[in-house]
Scaffold this active site. Structure first.
Site, PDB file in Angstrom:
ATOM      1  N   TRP A  97       0.818  -1.216   0.000  1.00  0.00           N
ATOM      2  CA  TRP A  97       0.000   0.000   0.000  1.00  0.00           C
ATOM      3  C   TRP A  97       0.852   1.267   0.000  1.00  0.00           C
ATOM      4  CZ3 TRP A  97      -5.123   0.999  -0.448  1.00  0.00           C
ATOM      5  CH2 TRP A  97      -5.598   2.219   0.018  1.00  0.00           C
ATOM      6  N   TYR A  98       2.029   1.229   0.597  1.00  0.00           N
ATOM      7  CA  TYR A  98       2.831   2.436   0.783  1.00  0.00           C
ATOM      8  C   TYR A  98       3.327   2.990  -0.554  1.00  0.00           C
ATOM      9  CZ  TYR A  98       3.204   0.975   5.720  1.00  0.00           C
ATOM     10  OH  TYR A  98       2.949   0.594   7.015  1.00  0.00           O
ATOM     11  N   GLY A  99       2.955   4.238  -0.811  1.00  0.00           N
ATOM     12  CA  GLY A  99       3.398   4.888  -2.034  1.00  0.00           C
ATOM     13  C   GLY A  99       2.928   4.182  -3.288  1.00  0.00           C
TER      14      GLY A  99
END
Length: 310
Positions: A97-99
């Site tokens: 999910w991150y970035g």
């Protein structure tokens, strides 16, 4: 893929084609020795057992947010990650999910030649079997590896509910298949609620749990269940990872310093504490604090908590 060997062989061939195999160069133990020699703390960080995983984890670890998750700051992110490994950080946490995948891409570029130096954790925010299988393949390619040390259900209580994991064709069943195949080594769960995570640890034999712990008790749900969470984690030998120490820097605006906030969180019975890093000087300061860490007393923690919550 029908079995672990096929999956891992496929991934190895794909990674060799897209990234090549690099040399260690100036990294590894020589880089660590040089880094420790020039640091004020002058030595490696303390380590703690990461639950029943068998891994001895540095008490400060690198989170995959902030600069690490920025696609347009790739070179800075890689530099931060390499510096962290040189300073003895041996655990990195990220998520698909991150970035929108940029965090995993940046981490993969940094660790492709240093994979054996890091216990690598990432997450699936899809609570279905098929969705998780798609995500894990994406994560493996981005991270330029054929195995993940710790694969976690991302944010139980937000991305998905505990009940979703108890159903047929759930992400939990995907995790179990991936572990049987050797693609992942350990299974974890993450969230902000002590109650939900306590229930999760009672429901399933997780290896690790990632939970919010900070002096202001912000982004910490059901704090009245925190003691219960730690009791269950201790009983079941679950490795506890703490996050959101400074709540993305917001707690620093209350007049507290990282020299108060980081030891506060580390004084809980956690295996390690992860933080996202925006710049190398911040990383180096965090490592210095961790290297000289001393357990805070109840009174010292109460004083910090009073300021943070005020």
């Amino acid at each position: 893929m029908s079995n672990g060997c096929d999956r891992r062989t496929f991934l190895k061939k794909s990674l060799a084609t897209t990234a090549g195999i690099g040399l260690v160069g100036t990294t590894g133990i020589f880089a660590k020795t040089k880094a420790w020699a020039t640091e004020p703390a002058n030595g490696p960080m303390p380590v703690r057992p990461l639950g029943k995983t068998g891994h001895q984890v540095s008490i400060f670890s690198l989170g995959g947010e902030t600069t690490i998750e920025m696609a347009d700051r790739h070179d800075e992110a890689v530099e931060i990650i390499n510096r962290a490994l040189d300073l003895g950080v041996n655990y990195i946490d990220t998520a698909a999910w991150y970035g929108n995948g940029a965090s995993e891409l940046n981490i993969g570029a940094a660790i492709k030649d240093r994979r054996d130096e890091v216990f690598l954790a990432t997450k699936s925010h899809d609570y279905t079997y098929d969705g998780t299988m798609r995500l894990v393949d994406q994560s493996l390619h981005r991270l330029q590896t054929d195995y993940i040390d710790l694969y976690q259900h991302h944010f139980v209580g937000h991305f998905g509910q505990l009940e979703d994991l108890q159903k047929e064709n759930s992400a939990r069943q995907a995790f179990e298949r991936l572990k049987d195949e050797g693609v992942i080594g350990n299974i974890g769960v993450t969230g902000h609620s002590s109650r939900i995570l306590s229930d999760a640890l009672q429901d399933y034999p997780y290896d690790c749990a990632l939970i919010t712990i900070n002096a202001a008790q912000v982004v910490m749900d059901d704090t009245d269940q925190l003691d219960r969470f730690f009791e269950i984690a201790k009983e079941k030998e679950v490795g506890v990872i703490a996050m959101k120490v400074a709540n993305r820097g917001r707690l620093l605006e209350k007049g507290l310093s990282i020299r108060q906030l980081l030891p506060y969180t580390m004084s809980y019975p956690v295996s390690t504490t992860i933080m996202g890093i925006s710049a190398i000087p911040h990383l180096e300061e965090d490592v210095r604090i961790a290297s000289s860490f001393e357990q805070l007393s109840e009174e010292e923690m109460a004083e910090i908590r009073a300021v943070a919550q005020g």
